[in-house]
Each structure stands twice: as structure tokens, then as C-alpha cells.
Design a protein around this motif. Sequence first.
Motif, short mmCIF file in Angstrom:
data_model
loop_
_atom_site.label_atom_id
_atom_site.label_comp_id
_atom_site.label_asym_id
_atom_site.label_seq_id
_atom_site.Cartn_x
_atom_site.Cartn_y
_atom_site.Cartn_z
N HIS A 22 0.86 -1.18 0.00
CA HIS A 22 0.00 0.00 0.00
C HIS A 22 0.90 1.23 0.00
O HIS A 22 1.98 1.22 0.59
CB HIS A 22 -0.88 0.05 1.26
CG HIS A 22 -1.86 -1.09 1.36
ND1 HIS A 22 -3.23 -0.90 1.28
CD2 HIS A 22 -1.67 -2.42 1.54
CE1 HIS A 22 -3.83 -2.08 1.41
NE2 HIS A 22 -2.91 -3.01 1.58
N LYS A 23 0.43 2.30 -0.63
CA LYS A 23 1.14 3.57 -0.58
C LYS A 23 0.12 4.70 -0.55
O LYS A 23 -0.73 4.82 -1.44
CB LYS A 23 2.07 3.75 -1.78
CG LYS A 23 2.87 5.06 -1.75
CD LYS A 23 3.82 5.12 -0.56
CE LYS A 23 4.59 6.43 -0.53
NZ LYS A 23 5.50 6.50 0.66
N SER A 24 0.21 5.52 0.51
CA SER A 24 -0.70 6.65 0.67
C SER A 24 0.08 7.93 0.81
O SER A 24 1.22 7.94 1.31
CB SER A 24 -1.57 6.44 1.92
OG SER A 24 -2.33 5.25 1.81
N MET A 62 6.44 1.44 -9.62
CA MET A 62 7.81 1.36 -10.11
C MET A 62 8.78 2.01 -9.11
O MET A 62 9.84 1.47 -8.82
CB MET A 62 7.94 2.04 -11.46
CG MET A 62 9.31 1.83 -12.10
SD MET A 62 9.77 3.08 -13.32
CE MET A 62 10.20 4.44 -12.22
N HIS A 63 8.41 3.17 -8.59
CA HIS A 63 9.29 3.87 -7.64
C HIS A 63 9.53 3.03 -6.39
O HIS A 63 10.63 3.02 -5.84
CB HIS A 63 8.69 5.23 -7.27
CG HIS A 63 8.76 6.23 -8.37
ND1 HIS A 63 7.83 7.23 -8.53
CD2 HIS A 63 9.65 6.39 -9.38
CE1 HIS A 63 8.15 7.97 -9.60
NE2 HIS A 63 9.24 7.46 -10.12
N LEU A 64 8.50 2.32 -5.95
CA LEU A 64 8.66 1.46 -4.77
C LEU A 64 9.56 0.27 -5.09
O LEU A 64 10.44 -0.07 -4.29
CB LEU A 64 7.29 0.98 -4.28
CG LEU A 64 6.35 2.06 -3.74
CD1 LEU A 64 5.01 1.45 -3.35
CD2 LEU A 64 6.95 2.79 -2.55
N GLU A 70 9.35 4.37 -0.12
CA GLU A 70 9.01 3.27 0.79
C GLU A 70 7.50 3.06 0.82
O GLU A 70 6.74 4.04 0.80
CB GLU A 70 9.51 3.56 2.20
CG GLU A 70 11.02 3.67 2.32
CD GLU A 70 11.45 3.95 3.75
OE1 GLU A 70 10.57 4.06 4.63
OE2 GLU A 70 12.66 4.04 3.98
N PRO A 71 7.04 1.81 0.89
CA PRO A 71 5.60 1.57 0.99
C PRO A 71 5.06 2.01 2.34
O PRO A 71 5.79 2.02 3.35
CB PRO A 71 5.49 0.05 0.81
CG PRO A 71 6.81 -0.50 1.22
CD PRO A 71 7.82 0.55 0.86
N SER A 72 3.78 2.37 2.37
CA SER A 72 3.12 2.67 3.64
C SER A 72 2.85 1.40 4.42
O SER A 72 2.82 1.41 5.66
CB SER A 72 1.81 3.42 3.38
OG SER A 72 2.04 4.60 2.63
N ALA A 73 2.63 0.31 3.70
CA ALA A 73 2.42 -1.01 4.31
C ALA A 73 2.77 -2.06 3.27
O ALA A 73 2.81 -1.78 2.07
CB ALA A 73 0.97 -1.17 4.77
N GLY A 74 3.02 -3.28 3.74
CA GLY A 74 3.40 -4.35 2.84
C GLY A 74 4.91 -4.51 2.77
O GLY A 74 5.66 -3.82 3.48
N ALA A 75 5.36 -5.42 1.92
CA ALA A 75 6.79 -5.75 1.85
C ALA A 75 7.27 -5.87 0.42
O ALA A 75 6.53 -6.31 -0.47
CB ALA A 75 7.06 -7.06 2.60
N THR A 83 13.72 -5.62 1.63
CA THR A 83 14.40 -4.34 1.41
C THR A 83 14.15 -3.35 2.54
O THR A 83 14.82 -2.31 2.59
CB THR A 83 13.97 -3.72 0.07
OG1 THR A 83 12.55 -3.49 0.10
CG2 THR A 83 14.31 -4.64 -1.09
N ALA A 84 13.22 -3.66 3.45
CA ALA A 84 12.95 -2.74 4.56
C ALA A 84 14.15 -2.61 5.47
O ALA A 84 14.27 -1.64 6.23
CB ALA A 84 11.74 -3.22 5.36
#
Length: 238
Positions: A22-24, A62-64, A70-75, A83-84
Motif C-alpha cells: 500500500h502507498k498513501s 515502479m518507484h517502490l 518506501e511503501p506505507s504497508a506491505g513488503a 528491502t525494509a
Amino acid sequence: MTTPAPSIATTAPPVISVRDVHKSYGRGSGRFDALKGVSLDIADGESIAIIGKSGSGKSTLMHLMALLDEPSAGAIALSGSDTATLKGSALNRIRNKTFGFVFQQFFLTPNQSVLENVVLPLKIAGVGAGERKRRGMAALEQLDLADKARNKAVNLSGGQKQRTVIARALVNDPRIIFADEPTGNLDSATGGVVEDILFALNRDHGITLVIVTHDEELAAKCDRRVHIKDGLIEAVAA
């Protein structure tokens, strides 16, 4: 006589694995959910197109995957590694070593020479001047641009600028090339040349190719097409 143990087949992990990402952006009433739970695996050496209209979330994805955000949630995993855990200089080193980038807007420094633009990733990586020049010229020769090495980038045609960008993407011997609308600013003939170069790199050198586009004809040349709409994967087609 001892019977040898049976061999166990192993399957390499995906070069990129996206899990429920997810990305917000923003908060409260101004919050925008660009991605709403995306999962995707990309195999080493695959060519894949991410297709969607403007605002669909394709460039965000693509940027993630390219570790530019960085994602807001997920891996997101790179060859099985989360990569976290990558931060600071370690993140920059992995990104610089593993990825090459080809963007629609070129992002060349206009008053620097073609060679200076191409070797920028090597300079960032701390490679010495002599080795930078050797590898930069080798990349330019591969793209038939060695005779333009001393020219200022501002004096190049659109097709020459995009080939310079591809040379810059190749100079660090990347495992993955991300191409965001790579032919968007080019006429059809020049765009066809750029497409041929990208797919030859994928086919002949095993470089994984991730193309973000709204061009269905370009997408059809890839091994798989991932259609994204309103922050969700709508369909995946071979």
C-alpha cells in the motif's frame, strides 16, 4: 556401495517480490491512496510491462520496486531479501549497483559532455576517473555513441539523448532496468530503435526489464503485461 542422495531441485526466488503493498500520500481528508494492496513477482531475466492510465498507480509501483520510495504497508523483497532492512548508504549502494533507470524526461545535465552524464553513477559509487572513462566509453560504444562522447548533452537529438540515458543505465552493469515511458518523447521511428535496444539488452544480456507505459504496442512486446487501475492490479496477461 553407497547410494548417492537424490538431488533437490531449488527454485531461485523472484528478483523482485511485492507483497500486499500500500502507498498513501497526505492525511485525513487530503489522503490519497495511490496503491491499495498490490502483490507481484518478477522473475530474473523477465520483461514486464506495467500498464495504466495517468493516476492509476503504475509509476508509484515502479518507484517502490526501484527503492526510490518506501511503501506505507506491505513488503518488497529483492532476490528474497526484505528491502525494509536497507537504510542510508547500504540502500544507496544496492540501488546504484542493481538498478539502471531510463526515464521519459532524460534528466541529463545539458552543459556537461555525454561521457560526463553517462559516468555519473560510477562517480557516485566512488569509481576512479580512469575506470569511469573506460566503462563509460564501453557503454557509449555499445549504443553507437562513442563519437558523441565529448559533445554537450544539450546538442543531442531526442533519440541520441535517450540512447545516452540507456548508456548511463548500463554503465554499472545493472541486473534490472526500470524504464518509465521510455519512448514517450520520441517519434515512432526513433522510439522503435530505443525499444529494440532495450529488448536486446533483455534478450542477449539477461537484464530484467520493467517498463511503465500506457502504450499497448510497446507492452505487447514484453513477456507479461500487468494492468493497474485505481491502485489495484486489474489483470495480468502473458
